[in-house]
Write an enzyme that holds these catalytic residues in place. Structure first.
Site, PDB file in Angstrom:
ATOM      1  N   SER A  78      -2.377 -18.675  -6.249  1.00  0.00           N
ATOM      2  CA  SER A  78      -3.646 -18.437  -5.548  1.00  0.00           C
ATOM      3  C   SER A  78      -4.790 -18.843  -6.466  1.00  0.00           C
ATOM      4  O   SER A  78      -4.845 -18.422  -7.625  1.00  0.00           O
ATOM      5  CB  SER A  78      -3.798 -16.956  -5.174  1.00  0.00           C
ATOM      6  OG  SER A  78      -3.036 -16.669  -4.025  1.00  0.00           O
ATOM      7  N   SER A  79      -5.680 -19.657  -5.916  1.00  0.00           N
ATOM      8  CA  SER A  79      -6.844 -20.094  -6.696  1.00  0.00           C
ATOM      9  C   SER A  79      -8.074 -19.338  -6.238  1.00  0.00           C
ATOM     10  O   SER A  79      -8.130 -18.817  -5.116  1.00  0.00           O
ATOM     11  CB  SER A  79      -7.069 -21.589  -6.505  1.00  0.00           C
ATOM     12  OG  SER A  79      -7.304 -21.861  -5.137  1.00  0.00           O
ATOM     13  N   GLY A 125     -11.139 -19.875  -1.936  1.00  0.00           N
ATOM     14  CA  GLY A 125      -9.825 -19.781  -2.584  1.00  0.00           C
ATOM     15  C   GLY A 125      -8.764 -20.430  -1.724  1.00  0.00           C
ATOM     16  O   GLY A 125      -8.996 -20.785  -0.571  1.00  0.00           O
ATOM     17  N   ASP A 126      -7.589 -20.563  -2.309  1.00  0.00           N
ATOM     18  CA  ASP A 126      -6.473 -21.116  -1.559  1.00  0.00           C
ATOM     19  C   ASP A 126      -5.181 -20.522  -2.102  1.00  0.00           C
ATOM     20  O   ASP A 126      -5.084 -20.226  -3.301  1.00  0.00           O
ATOM     21  CB  ASP A 126      -6.444 -22.644  -1.685  1.00  0.00           C
ATOM     22  CG  ASP A 126      -5.531 -23.263  -0.651  1.00  0.00           C
ATOM     23  OD1 ASP A 126      -5.739 -22.993   0.556  1.00  0.00           O
ATOM     24  OD2 ASP A 126      -4.603 -23.993  -1.024  1.00  0.00           O
ATOM     25  N   THR A 127      -4.221 -20.350  -1.223  1.00  0.00           N
ATOM     26  CA  THR A 127      -2.921 -19.824  -1.647  1.00  0.00           C
ATOM     27  C   THR A 127      -1.841 -20.799  -1.213  1.00  0.00           C
ATOM     28  O   THR A 127      -1.821 -21.242  -0.066  1.00  0.00           O
ATOM     29  CB  THR A 127      -2.652 -18.438  -1.026  1.00  0.00           C
ATOM     30  OG1 THR A 127      -3.661 -17.538  -1.494  1.00  0.00           O
ATOM     31  CG2 THR A 127      -1.285 -17.899  -1.437  1.00  0.00           C
TER      32      THR A 127
END
Length: 196
Positions: A112-113, A76-78
């Site tokens: 967020s992904s 994930g990424d934010t």
């Protein structure tokens, strides 16, 4: 129940973020943490939500050769956006100060992904929240940076830390999304991955 579906699965979280680890534990998921260095750059001209998903998929790509049939990988990424401009992790005190000054007394977006990958398939999505902060005093910004050293956090802050307790006026969306893991969306994707 999700933890029953995951009984014979090995779940890997590719994140060193204590917040993401804590939130995944709260979903009653047993997991291991595996880390690989990744280049988080992205092509110019992408929309904010596309950037977050692109980086999550890039993080997953580093593990593809290791995935067995019983493995489920979570990446994930934010990203924090102010006026459509991404605020990454600050390099130093000056940059952290500038970022927090730009967020003072105004609203910004957090995206967020989440990317869930198996040896057969990949699911990716994102969630968005809007955060409203009151005006920060200069001394508050200095105190926060000196005490909490937010150099590993997009936008130079962690919502669950002191600054969130004293300055958050309003939040539209999921608190967990701002912390870095949209748990409600992740839960659904893990169910899909466990039964695929």
């Amino acid at each position: 129940m999700l933890h029953k579906l995951l009984t014979n699965k090995k779940v890997i979280l590719a994140s060193q973020s204590p917040r993401r680890q804590e939130l995944l534990k709260a979903l009653e998921v047993d997991f291991e943490v595996h880390l690989k260095p990744i280049d988080e750059s992205y092509p110019a001209g992408m929309l904010p939500s596309e950037i977050a998903e692109y980086i999550a998929k890039k993080k997953a790509a580093a593990f593809l050769d290791q995935l067995t049939t019983d493995t489920i990988l979570i990446t994930g990424d934010t990203l924090v956006f102010k006026n459509e401009k991404a605020l990454g992790k600050p390099k130093d005190v000056e940059e952290a100060t500038r970022m927090l000054q730009s967020l003072s007394g105004t609203s910004h977006e957090v995206i967020s992904s989440i990317c869930v990958t198996t040896s057969e398939k990949q699911w990716v999505t994102h969630d968005k929240a809007t955060v409203y902060f009151r005006v920060f005093a200069k001394a508050e910004i200095q105190h926060y940076i000196n005490t909490y050293k937010p150099f590993d956090k997009a936008g130079a802050y962690g919502i669950q830390e002191w600054i969130g307790h004293v300055a958050l006026l309003k939040l539209e969306g999921s608190y967990n999304t701002v912390m870095g893991l949209p748990t409600q969306k992740l839960y659904s994707l893990l169910e899909l991955a466990a039964t695929a």
